[in-house]
Design a protein around this motif. Structure first.
Motif, PDB file in Angstrom:
ATOM      1  N   LEU A   1     -42.577-128.746  22.342  1.00 39.83           N
ATOM      2  CA  LEU A   1     -42.573-129.753  21.294  1.00 39.83           C
ATOM      3  C   LEU A   1     -41.401-129.400  20.390  1.00 39.83           C
ATOM      4  O   LEU A   1     -41.326-128.276  19.887  1.00 39.83           O
ATOM      5  N   VAL A   2     -40.472-130.318  20.250  1.00 38.04           N
ATOM      6  CA  VAL A   2     -39.334-130.097  19.360  1.00 38.04           C
ATOM      7  C   VAL A   2     -39.613-130.876  18.087  1.00 38.04           C
ATOM      8  O   VAL A   2     -39.887-132.078  18.128  1.00 38.04           O
ATOM      9  N   TRP A   3     -39.599-130.147  16.969  1.00 39.26           N
ATOM     10  CA  TRP A   3     -39.920-130.757  15.677  1.00 39.26           C
ATOM     11  C   TRP A   3     -39.039-130.136  14.606  1.00 39.26           C
ATOM     12  O   TRP A   3     -38.932-128.907  14.520  1.00 39.26           O
ATOM     13  N   LYS A   4     -38.409-130.968  13.829  1.00 40.31           N
ATOM     14  CA  LYS A   4     -37.512-130.503  12.759  1.00 40.31           C
ATOM     15  C   LYS A   4     -36.442-129.557  13.311  1.00 40.31           C
ATOM     16  O   LYS A   4     -36.068-128.579  12.670  1.00 40.31           O
ATOM     17  N   GLY A   5     -36.008-129.821  14.539  1.00 39.43           N
ATOM     18  CA  GLY A   5     -34.979-128.994  15.158  1.00 39.43           C
ATOM     19  C   GLY A   5     -35.482-127.676  15.707  1.00 39.43           C
ATOM     20  O   GLY A   5     -34.695-126.845  16.164  1.00 39.43           O
ATOM     21  N   ASN A   6     -36.797-127.445  15.711  1.00 43.90           N
ATOM     22  CA  ASN A   6     -37.407-126.208  16.203  1.00 43.90           C
ATOM     23  C   ASN A   6     -38.124-126.471  17.520  1.00 43.90           C
ATOM     24  O   ASN A   6     -38.761-127.513  17.686  1.00 43.90           O
ATOM     25  N   VAL A   7     -38.060-125.496  18.406  1.00 44.31           N
ATOM     26  CA  VAL A   7     -38.754-125.595  19.686  1.00 44.31           C
ATOM     27  C   VAL A   7     -40.057-124.811  19.600  1.00 44.31           C
ATOM     28  O   VAL A   7     -40.054-123.609  19.314  1.00 44.31           O
TER      29      VAL A   7
ATOM     30  N   ARG B   1     -35.601-121.050  35.478  1.00 43.90           N
ATOM     31  CA  ARG B   1     -34.749-120.737  34.328  1.00 43.90           C
ATOM     32  C   ARG B   1     -33.493-121.597  34.286  1.00 43.90           C
ATOM     33  O   ARG B   1     -32.560-121.323  33.549  1.00 43.90           O
ATOM     34  N   LYS B   2     -33.464-122.658  35.078  1.00 47.58           N
ATOM     35  CA  LYS B   2     -32.349-123.609  35.050  1.00 47.58           C
ATOM     36  C   LYS B   2     -32.582-124.617  33.933  1.00 47.58           C
ATOM     37  O   LYS B   2     -33.726-124.863  33.541  1.00 47.58           O
ATOM     38  N   PRO B   3     -31.508-125.234  33.420  1.00 47.08           N
ATOM     39  CA  PRO B   3     -31.673-126.252  32.371  1.00 47.08           C
ATOM     40  C   PRO B   3     -32.626-127.361  32.810  1.00 47.08           C
ATOM     41  O   PRO B   3     -32.592-127.808  33.963  1.00 47.08           O
ATOM     42  N   LEU B   4     -33.465-127.780  31.893  1.00 46.11           N
ATOM     43  CA  LEU B   4     -34.447-128.824  32.174  1.00 46.11           C
ATOM     44  C   LEU B   4     -33.743-130.164  32.365  1.00 46.11           C
ATOM     45  O   LEU B   4     -32.876-130.529  31.579  1.00 46.11           O
ATOM     46  N   GLU B   5     -34.123-130.873  33.393  1.00 45.52           N
ATOM     47  CA  GLU B   5     -33.529-132.173  33.682  1.00 45.52           C
ATOM     48  C   GLU B   5     -34.581-133.273  33.593  1.00 45.52           C
ATOM     49  O   GLU B   5     -34.679-134.127  34.464  1.00 45.52           O
ATOM     50  N   SER B   6     -35.348-133.238  32.537  1.00 45.19           N
ATOM     51  CA  SER B   6     -36.418-134.215  32.348  1.00 45.19           C
ATOM     52  C   SER B   6     -35.858-135.621  32.208  1.00 45.19           C
ATOM     53  O   SER B   6     -34.788-135.826  31.647  1.00 45.19           O
ATOM     54  N   ARG B   7     -36.602-136.593  32.704  1.00 49.54           N
ATOM     55  CA  ARG B   7     -36.208-138.000  32.601  1.00 49.54           C
ATOM     56  C   ARG B   7     -36.984-138.733  31.524  1.00 49.54           C
ATOM     57  O   ARG B   7     -36.582-139.806  31.103  1.00 49.54           O
TER      58      ARG B   7
ATOM     59  N   GLU C   1     -39.272-141.253  13.998  1.00 53.06           N
ATOM     60  CA  GLU C   1     -39.374-141.189  12.542  1.00 53.06           C
ATOM     61  C   GLU C   1     -39.586-139.755  12.049  1.00 53.06           C
ATOM     62  O   GLU C   1     -39.065-139.350  11.027  1.00 53.06           O
ATOM     63  N   ARG C   2     -40.364-138.985  12.805  1.00 53.77           N
ATOM     64  CA  ARG C   2     -40.644-137.599  12.407  1.00 53.77           C
ATOM     65  C   ARG C   2     -39.741-136.589  13.120  1.00 53.77           C
ATOM     66  O   ARG C   2     -39.948-135.384  13.006  1.00 53.77           O
ATOM     67  N   ASN C   3     -38.749-137.101  13.862  1.00 59.75           N
ATOM     68  CA  ASN C   3     -37.784-136.230  14.523  1.00 59.75           C
ATOM     69  C   ASN C   3     -38.499-135.218  15.422  1.00 59.75           C
ATOM     70  O   ASN C   3     -38.257-134.013  15.357  1.00 59.75           O
ATOM     71  N   ALA C   4     -39.420-135.732  16.261  1.00 65.20           N
ATOM     72  CA  ALA C   4     -40.224-134.866  17.120  1.00 65.20           C
ATOM     73  C   ALA C   4     -40.337-135.459  18.519  1.00 65.20           C
ATOM     74  O   ALA C   4     -40.440-136.676  18.674  1.00 65.20           O
ATOM     75  N   PHE C   5     -40.304-134.574  19.523  1.00 70.34           N
ATOM     76  CA  PHE C   5     -40.586-135.026  20.881  1.00 70.34           C
ATOM     77  C   PHE C   5     -41.282-133.930  21.675  1.00 70.34           C
ATOM     78  O   PHE C   5     -41.128-132.743  21.399  1.00 70.34           O
ATOM     79  N   LEU C   6     -42.072-134.373  22.648  1.00 73.88           N
ATOM     80  CA  LEU C   6     -42.810-133.500  23.550  1.00 73.88           C
ATOM     81  C   LEU C   6     -42.261-133.715  24.944  1.00 73.88           C
ATOM     82  O   LEU C   6     -42.048-134.859  25.370  1.00 73.88           O
ATOM     83  N   VAL C   7     -42.055-132.610  25.664  1.00 69.76           N
ATOM     84  CA  VAL C   7     -41.581-132.725  27.043  1.00 69.76           C
ATOM     85  C   VAL C   7     -42.250-131.637  27.880  1.00 69.76           C
ATOM     86  O   VAL C   7     -42.448-130.510  27.418  1.00 69.76           O
ATOM     87  N   GLY C   8     -42.633-132.015  29.095  1.00 72.76           N
ATOM     88  CA  GLY C   8     -43.198-131.053  30.029  1.00 72.76           C
ATOM     89  C   GLY C   8     -42.095-130.209  30.632  1.00 72.76           C
ATOM     90  O   GLY C   8     -41.045-130.725  31.008  1.00 72.76           O
ATOM     91  N   LEU C   9     -42.346-128.904  30.710  1.00 71.82           N
ATOM     92  CA  LEU C   9     -41.351-127.990  31.274  1.00 71.82           C
ATOM     93  C   LEU C   9     -41.632-127.650  32.725  1.00 71.82           C
ATOM     94  O   LEU C   9     -40.741-127.250  33.451  1.00 71.82           O
TER      95      LEU C   9
END
Length: 149
Positions: free
Chosen positions: A64-70, A27-33, A40-48
């Protein structure tokens, strides 16, 4: 533009941190690299975190963060082949949780999830993947004012 795998640039770190993604175990903040991003579509995927092998009981958790939504996902993957000859990837997405404001974009959301996982490839490398298959994709659950639809 399409999704690409890259290290998170210092210029994007504040934006990345603004989503307050957390490791599902500590439950600590994610420190992904790194992330898989389509600017262009304002989207990113990150492993938690997690395991996510087909034989595992513990999924690999992704956001997956898309349009400011998680959008949160529980996934499992496996592959056949090897890096030098090519890997066929297989995915099971057993849970998708999205905010209710994306309900009208249901089909586009599922396509974006598939596209982002395809681009993720194997260990963040798409060049060694010869094919990506989805054995199962859960129907997304949409939270509407705290109540899932």
């Amino acid at each position: 533009m399409a999704f690409i795998n890259e290290k998170i640039p210092a210029a994007d770190r504040e934006w990345f941190n603004s989503f307050q993604l957390k490791d599902p175990f500590t439950r600590k903040p994610l420190e992904s690299r790194s992330w898989t991003i389509d600017r262009e579509r304002n989207a990113f995927l990150v492993g938690l975190g997690g395991q996510g092998d087909y034989e595992s009981d513990v999924p690999m958790y992704y956001a997956l963060v898309w349009k400011g939504n998680v959008i949160c996902m529980d996934t499992y993957s496996t592959g056949t082949g090897n890096v030098s000859s090519g890997i066929e990837m297989f995915w099971k997405i057993t849970k998708i949780e999205a905010p209710g404001n994306l309900l009208q974009d249901h089909e586009q959301l599922v396509d974006l999830i598939k596209e982002s996982l395809d681009a993720k490839g194997f260990a963040g490398r798409r060049d060694c993947v010869t094919g990506v298959h989805f054995d199962y994709i859960a129907t997304p659950g949409f939270a509407m004012g705290g109540v899932k639809q």
